[in-house]
Write a protein that holds these residues in place. Structure first.
Motif, short mmCIF file in Angstrom:
data_model
loop_
_atom_site.label_atom_id
_atom_site.label_comp_id
_atom_site.label_asym_id
_atom_site.label_seq_id
_atom_site.Cartn_x
_atom_site.Cartn_y
_atom_site.Cartn_z
N ASP A 93 16.50 -21.73 -28.34
CA ASP A 93 17.53 -21.12 -29.18
C ASP A 93 17.46 -21.72 -30.58
O ASP A 93 16.57 -22.52 -30.89
CB ASP A 93 18.93 -21.26 -28.56
N TYR A 112 19.16 -19.21 -11.39
CA TYR A 112 19.63 -20.08 -12.47
C TYR A 112 18.51 -20.91 -13.09
O TYR A 112 18.77 -21.73 -13.97
CB TYR A 112 20.73 -21.00 -11.93
N ARG A 168 24.63 -23.22 -22.27
CA ARG A 168 24.37 -24.06 -23.44
C ARG A 168 25.33 -23.76 -24.58
O ARG A 168 25.46 -24.55 -25.52
CB ARG A 168 22.93 -23.85 -23.92
N ALA A 225 17.04 -13.02 -12.67
CA ALA A 225 17.69 -14.15 -13.33
C ALA A 225 19.17 -13.86 -13.55
O ALA A 225 19.57 -12.73 -13.83
CB ALA A 225 17.01 -14.43 -14.67
N GLU A 253 15.78 -19.74 -14.82
CA GLU A 253 15.31 -19.20 -16.10
C GLU A 253 16.02 -19.83 -17.30
O GLU A 253 15.40 -20.12 -18.33
CB GLU A 253 15.52 -17.68 -16.12
N GLU A 254 17.32 -20.06 -17.18
CA GLU A 254 18.10 -20.58 -18.31
C GLU A 254 17.60 -21.93 -18.80
O GLU A 254 17.75 -22.26 -19.99
CB GLU A 254 19.58 -20.70 -17.91
N ALA A 275 23.70 -26.35 -18.44
CA ALA A 275 23.16 -25.10 -17.92
C ALA A 275 23.83 -24.78 -16.58
O ALA A 275 24.32 -25.67 -15.88
CB ALA A 275 21.65 -25.22 -17.74
N HIS A 276 23.82 -23.51 -16.21
CA HIS A 276 24.53 -23.07 -15.01
C HIS A 276 24.00 -23.70 -13.73
O HIS A 276 24.76 -23.91 -12.78
CB HIS A 276 24.46 -21.54 -14.89
N VAL A 289 14.97 -21.58 -21.87
CA VAL A 289 15.25 -20.69 -22.98
C VAL A 289 15.40 -21.48 -24.28
O VAL A 289 16.18 -22.43 -24.35
CB VAL A 289 16.54 -19.87 -22.71
N GLY A 341 22.82 -16.22 -18.50
CA GLY A 341 22.92 -17.60 -18.96
C GLY A 341 24.16 -17.82 -19.82
O GLY A 341 25.20 -17.20 -19.60
N GLY A 342 24.03 -18.70 -20.79
CA GLY A 342 25.14 -18.95 -21.71
C GLY A 342 25.77 -20.32 -21.58
O GLY A 342 26.63 -20.69 -22.38
#
Length: 274
Positions: free
Chosen positions: A201, A193, A247, A241, A195-196, A108-109, A199, A244-245
């Motif tokens: 998926d 950072y 992951r 927020a 919130e990510e 994660a970021h 999440v 993200g991305g």
């Protein structure tokens, strides 16, 4: 215990789970479980690299040791998760740590963010340690025995990380005007950072009880942080927020610079041992 009876989930005192046990185990993870282990391993690996920078640079000698020890704990967690992921992907932990490119990392970021000043590092560590404590507390009950065993060891160490960061937040927030200003600034830079981390998926949906659903961690983490913030006379930063991305391999330029430093020796001398 003979090799034929060795288990990748040994957690008896003095005979705890080791990355070497995982690599030699017959308990090979599915591709989805390997991907999940990769996420957790990358989080710890990248943060350990960040924290290692503070050795010889921390504000106190004792803090040099503390941050160095936290980084070593995280390296241990990373080795276990990456060994397990590699066992399912036919790669070694070193292959995964040193010979992947940026888009292949699944951290994660938040874990990649620059250290900044000491207060910003503590702000990042505060969120990470509370998140990982809640994560591993639940992952101990995973239906995957190897993930459960790794978490059972890691949660004890992360509990210390959580206490360490909490004490520093109180010390900085309730200290001088300057330390308080820096603590507030560090939290504002960290919070986009957060919130990510929570999440869900498709991978989480697929894994079911083998994994921990990130969204279920948000409420307990928020509750613990709210209590600490009240004691420190701080407010949760009201900031939007960030995108993200991480992951899924979508990273900022920060990861590229970090990997260039972390991977250079292994890439210059592949296969070297000492």
């Amino acid at each position: 215990m003979s090799e034929s009876n060795a288990s990748a989930t040994r957690t008896t005192p003095g005979n705890a789970l080791r990355p070497e046990d995982i690599a030699a185990s017959d308990l090979k993870p599915s591709t989805d479980v390997a991907e999940y282990a990769l996420r957790l391993g990358d989080d710890s690996l990248i943060l350990a690299q960040r924290l290692g920078w503070w050795i010889s640079r921390a504000p106190e000698l004792e803090e040099d040791v503390a941050l160095g020890n936290i980084a070593l704990d995280l390296i241990g967690h990373a080795r276990s998760f990456l060994s397990y992921a590699g066992h399912g992907l036919d790669k070694t932990e070193d292959d995964l740590a040193y010979f992947r490119r940026e888009p292949e990392f699944r951290c994660a970021h938040l874990f990649v963010q620059p250290n900044g000043d000491f207060a910003r590092t503590i702000a990042r560590q505060l969120v990470v340690s509370h998140y990982q404590f809640e994560l591993y507390s639940r992952l101990m009950h995973s239906t995957d025995p190897t993930l459960a065993a790794i978490a059972a060891k890691a949660v004890k160490e992360v509990d210390y990380h959580r206490d360490h960061s909490s004490q520093w937040v109180l010390r900085l927030a309730l200290g001088t005007d300057e330390s308080r200003r820096r603590m507030i600034a560090g939290l504002k830079l960290t919070w986009p950072y957060v919130e990510e981390l929570f999440v869900d998926d498709q991978l989480i949906d697929t894994l079911g009880d083998a994994a921990v659903r990130p969204s279920t961690l948000r409420a307990p983490v928020d509750s613990l942080l709210a209590s600490l913030f009240a004691e420190a006379e701080l407010e949760i930063p009201a900031v939007p927020a960030a995108v993200g991305g991480g992951r899924h391999g979508k990273h900022s330029e920060h990861l590229g610079y970090l990997l260039a430093e972390m991977q250079v020796l292994a890439r210059e001398h592949p296969g070297a041992t000492w």
